[in-house]
Write a protein that holds these residues in place. Structure first.
Motif, PDB file in Angstrom:
ATOM      1  N   LYS A 432      42.122  42.569  37.569  1.00 53.36           N
ATOM      2  CA  LYS A 432      42.112  43.809  36.791  1.00 53.36           C
ATOM      3  C   LYS A 432      43.560  44.256  36.688  1.00 53.36           C
ATOM      4  CE  LYS A 432      37.823  44.236  35.959  1.00 53.36           C
ATOM      5  NZ  LYS A 432      37.871  42.748  35.809  1.00 53.36           N
ATOM      6  N   THR A 433      44.174  43.944  35.593  1.00 54.46           N
ATOM      7  CA  THR A 433      45.577  44.338  35.438  1.00 54.46           C
ATOM      8  C   THR A 433      45.684  45.866  35.438  1.00 54.46           C
ATOM      9  OG1 THR A 433      46.102  42.319  34.257  1.00 54.46           O
ATOM     10  CG2 THR A 433      47.600  44.181  33.935  1.00 54.46           C
ATOM     11  N   ASN A 434      46.597  46.350  36.260  1.00 55.10           N
ATOM     12  CA  ASN A 434      46.808  47.794  36.417  1.00 55.10           C
ATOM     13  C   ASN A 434      47.079  48.490  35.092  1.00 55.10           C
ATOM     14  OD1 ASN A 434      48.595  47.770  39.631  1.00 55.10           O
ATOM     15  ND2 ASN A 434      46.434  47.820  39.147  1.00 55.10           N
ATOM     16  N   SER A 764      45.587  53.116  31.666  1.00 60.22           N
ATOM     17  CA  SER A 764      44.589  52.934  32.718  1.00 60.22           C
ATOM     18  C   SER A 764      43.176  53.163  32.173  1.00 60.22           C
ATOM     19  CB  SER A 764      44.869  53.851  33.909  1.00 60.22           C
ATOM     20  OG  SER A 764      45.155  55.160  33.484  1.00 60.22           O
ATOM     21  N   THR A 767      41.962  49.731  31.932  1.00 59.23           N
ATOM     22  CA  THR A 767      41.666  49.185  33.260  1.00 59.23           C
ATOM     23  C   THR A 767      40.346  49.744  33.782  1.00 59.23           C
ATOM     24  OG1 THR A 767      44.060  49.336  33.603  1.00 59.23           O
ATOM     25  CG2 THR A 767      42.723  48.747  35.513  1.00 59.23           C
ATOM     26  N   TYR A 771      36.841  47.927  35.003  1.00 59.04           N
ATOM     27  CA  TYR A 771      36.207  48.077  36.313  1.00 59.04           C
ATOM     28  C   TYR A 771      34.779  48.605  36.141  1.00 59.04           C
ATOM     29  CZ  TYR A 771      40.360  47.712  39.496  1.00 59.04           C
ATOM     30  OH  TYR A 771      41.433  47.300  40.244  1.00 59.04           O
TER      31      TYR A 771
END
Ligand code: 475
Length: 782
Positions: A432-434, A764, A767, A771
């Motif tokens: 999971k790339t920040n 984000s 991101t 998630y």
């Protein structure tokens, strides 16, 4: 916050006049805080009711750090009333930005890991997802840094004593946590009261207000063990939430830290279970727990303990529930940051937890017993080994998903650091790339650029940041160029106003602003940057044809108080800065500014002003980096190694719009394996590097040799583990390329615009959506 400006003004004045204090900006800050608290109360309650009624699955993000930054301005912005309040206050003779400065920054984090957690909360609430933070309410946040004679000094920071904080003490939810005592019965235990303080997390433009629950440790009402005096008990109890450990990537390994970790996990898990309105077996469908690095990995045995001892489940049931509820994010592969606790420490402090960890380890080993594995593999797969508990292995075994924070980092985890675990659990691992909050790092920190973007492509990017791509249309538009350059210029001038008092000579807004801000650490290579600056100094003085375009190099960052090497790097930066800035010839070309006490608020001033973003970690060492994303979003060009998320930045924007350099991760890892890198060889063959090394070892860069001994030891005796000298030539060359590019103004602006356009991926929000979908399985509600 109010229907109209007039309504706001009236309300504000009424409150203001009730104040007994004088009518200062500080009072105005407190009044605004009160108004905000009242204003969000209803939506906060409504959000909680909605979650309860809809039975939404809830996410709890467990983190030992939440580096939230100042909240007043961001909350006003998210409530879409920043401009209204600003104008209203203006008319009343107050300056909102000045009022914002009164908010003490809650320094509840060290760096990237803590800031990431805070950004995730912002995205969760803004995407209207049920996700909350669980952390610790440290009385003293990260220390305040001052520079004295070039050295870092550390003062304690007390952020809580100030007024205007939005958090609410929830005495009704307080609970007692046992330490020591008898396994299972907690007989003779020492109890600590955990009191939650709830902080609202205000989502953007919506009515979602989630909760950041921060636990504070206080003396319990229960009898204390006879072996302790009241005084010692009270002191030890208060210590649990007294201060944040000021180390970043170095494990201090103190018993207090272990207490903090368990305190956070136990208080949070027990409260989640106590408040639940569902059958315990439904837990994995109703709750997801994300552990942010291994610091909260005690969540695994603690959840097991509650399920076994309090809920009366058998081991297999409890294990199935635990390993479907908890997931884990890894943030580093640095050996020294991999947490390992001495078994006897856990066994003494948390006897029942230790039994459970032993049992998890025993069962896992029994499962492996049927496989043909090498001794090496068995070592790597042990939770308990040589009387130490390896928290990362515990976290992987006890989770249903494990992730790295950028593509390269996840690959390194799978293929090297956690190879054996990955072979056992191939489906657990994912990337999971920040990301960063574009609301804070673009809308809040750079409203001028945000407005320009909206004028050009509309406001769609605010909720769908990937639509920043639409800016590509303007990459060659001359009038857009002019506005874009004007914004950058304005942000540079604003920064100069903020920092000019610390600079010994005026800062030239026409110079290239080249910025290196982050924790001071060997692998982040601030040393390489300052050695390069010293080389520029030498070259300018020795070669009359070398007159490079003016550059201002900004540094900012704190060193862990026990990290001597990093502290000497700060001294080197300041010594070279003084030398460069006081040389009448050199200072026309090079200027160095060290910004004291780097924190979130300083970052908000520095990043929008940058032309060049220094992201120069030794390849393979920076798991992701997130500063790199913030700079890109503000139109700075990345000068960086092929490391962490830089790789994906280069991918998104194209290498031709950035300045990659240096050894690749595989090369670094190969050298580490075969040990063939010899820094002495570089010193022998490269006269410029030889000269700067002579200056360093002669003590000229640190006001005396005693201030550089750790640096020299690292470069020479320890053979330069971060490849500073190895990459220095390549670094110089890429700086020269960058200078050439900067002098072609139109081309540079085009590249800068393309960086902003390509930065949406690093919000984000992206991101968190990933998630939510792939790990937490949260329903999105509207
Ligand atoms: C990485 N902090 C960045 C960032 O994923 C990455 C360690 C021990 C104790 C306290 N704090 C820490 C970290 O390990 C940390 O900040 N790691 C960072 O996490 C977010 O972008 O590359 O170094």
């Amino acid at each position: 916050m109010f229907g109209s400006k007039e309504e706001f003004k009236e309300h504000f004045m009424r409150r203001f006049e009730q104040q007994t204090e004088e009518q200062s900006p500080q009072t105005a800050y407190a009044v605004l805080g009160d108004m905000l608290r009242e204003h969000i109360q209803e939506d906060w309650e409504r959000t909680n009711t909605r979650y309860a009624e809809h039975k939404d699955k809830q996410l709890y993000y467990f983190s030992i750090e939440f580096l939230i930054g100042r909240l007043l301005g961001q909350n006003l912005l998210n409530l879409a009333c920043y401009d209204l309040v600003k104008e209203g206050l203006d008319e009343l003779g107050y300056d909102l930005s000045e009022i914002e400065e009164f908010e003490p920054e809650p320094g509840l984090g060290n760096g990237g890991l803590g800031r990431l957690a805070a950004g995730f909360l912002d995205s969760l609430a803004s995407l209207q997802m049920p996700g909350h933070g669980c952390g610790i309410r440290y009385k003293g946040g990260l220390f305040t840094q001052h520079i004295k004679d070039g050295f870092q000094t550390e003062q304690p920071t007390d952020w809580i004593r100030e007024t205007g904080s939005l958090d609410v003490r929830r005495e009704d939810l307080a609970l007692d946590i046992p330490f020591f005592g008898q396994a299972g019965t907690a007989e003779n235990a020492e109890w600590v009261k955990a009191v939650p303080y709830d902080m609202p997390v205000v989502g953007a433009n919506g009515r979602t207000i989630n909760t950041l629950r921060l636990w504070q440790a206080e003396p319990s009402d229960r009898p204390i063990p006879s072996t302790k005096t009241m005084q010692i008990y009270e002191r030890e109890t208060a210590a649990i939430s007294d201060r944040l450990y000021p180390d970043d990537s170095l494990d201090e390994g103190k018993i207090l830290r272990l207490k903090q970790q368990y305190f956070l996990c136990s208080a949070s898990i027990r409260t989640i279970l106590k408040e639940r309105q569902f059958e315990i077996r439904e837990l994995p469908d109703r709750v997801a727990i994300q552990v942010n690095d291994t610091h909260p990995a005690m969540a695994v045995p603690e959840l097991m303990r509650v399920l076994l001892d309090e809920e009366g489940l058998d081991w297999d049931e409890a294990w199935a529930i635990t390993t479907r509820t908890i997931s884990y994010t890894n943030h580093t592969i640095l050996e020294e940051a991999m947490e390992k606790w001495d078994s006897y420490l856990i066994e003494t402090l948390l006897p029942r937890i230790y039994q459970i960890i032993e049992e998890i380890d025993r069962r896992f080993k029994a499962k492996l017993a049927t496989q043909q594995l090498s001794t090496h593999d068995r070592h790597k797969l042990s939770i308990i080994e040589n009387d130490r508990v390896k928290m990362a292995v515990l976290a992987v075994v006890g989770s249903y998903k494990v992730n790295g924070v950028a593509k390269l980092h996840t690959e390194i985890l799978k293929q090297r650091e956690m190879k054996e675990l990955h072979e056992q659990f191939p489906d657990k691992f994912h990337n999971k790339t920040n990301g960063i909050s574009h609301r804070r790092w673009l809308m809040k920190a750079n409203p001028e650029l945000a407005s320009l973007i909206t004028e050009s492509i509309g406001s769609g990017w605010v909720t769908e940041p990937e639509r920043l791509r639409e800016l590509d249309r303007f990459a060659k538009d001359q009038s857009f160029h002019a506005s874009f350059e004007a914004v950058k210029r304005q942000k540079k001038e604003q920064l100069i106003r903020h920092v000019e008092h610390i600079s010994d000579s005026p800062i030239d807004p026409d110079s290239i602003f080249d910025i290196h801000i982050k924790r001071i650490h060997g692998y982040k290579r601030q040393l390489m940057n300052i050695l390069h600056i010293q080389m520029l100094y030498d070259r300018i003085r020795q070669d009359s044809s070398f007159r490079p375009y003016p550059r201002t190099f900004f540094f900012g960052g704190k060193a862990a108080p026990t990290y001597d090497f990093a502290k000497q790097v700060i001294k080197t930066i300041n010594t070279v800065a003084h030398k460069v800035n006081s040389d009448p010839l050199v200072r026309q070309h090079v200027h160095v500014v060290f910004v004291e006490n780097y924190n979130v608020s300083k970052a908000e001033q520095l990043i929008p002003a940058a032309n060049v973003s220094e992201q120069i970690s030794t390849a393979s060492k920076e798991a992701s980096g997130t500063g790199n994303m913030k700079f890109m979003m503000n139109g700075a060009l990345t000068l960086g190694t092929v490391d962490g998320a830089n790789v994906e930045i280069f991918e998104q924007v194209g290498e031709e719009n950035a300045f990659p350099f240096g050894l690749l991760a595989e090369q670094v890892m190969q050298f580490e394996k075969d040990g063939t890198y010899d820094p002495q060889e570089i010193i022998r063959h490269d006269p410029e590097i030889r000269q700067v090394m002579a200056e360093l070892t002669g003590g000229q860069l640190t006001d005396g040799i005693e201030n550089s001994n750790y640096i020299i030891r690292q470069l020479i005796d320890r053979r330069d583990p971060f490849f500073v000298l190895k990459d220095l030539r390549s670094y110089m060359a890429v700086h020269d390329q960058m200078l050439m590019a900067y002098t072609e103004q139109t081309r540079w602006t085009e590249m800068a615009i393309k960086n902003v356009a390509a930065s949406g991926y690093f919000s984000s929000d992206r991101t968190i959506r990933q998630y939510a979908e792939e790990v937490w399985h949260l329903d999105r509600r509207s």
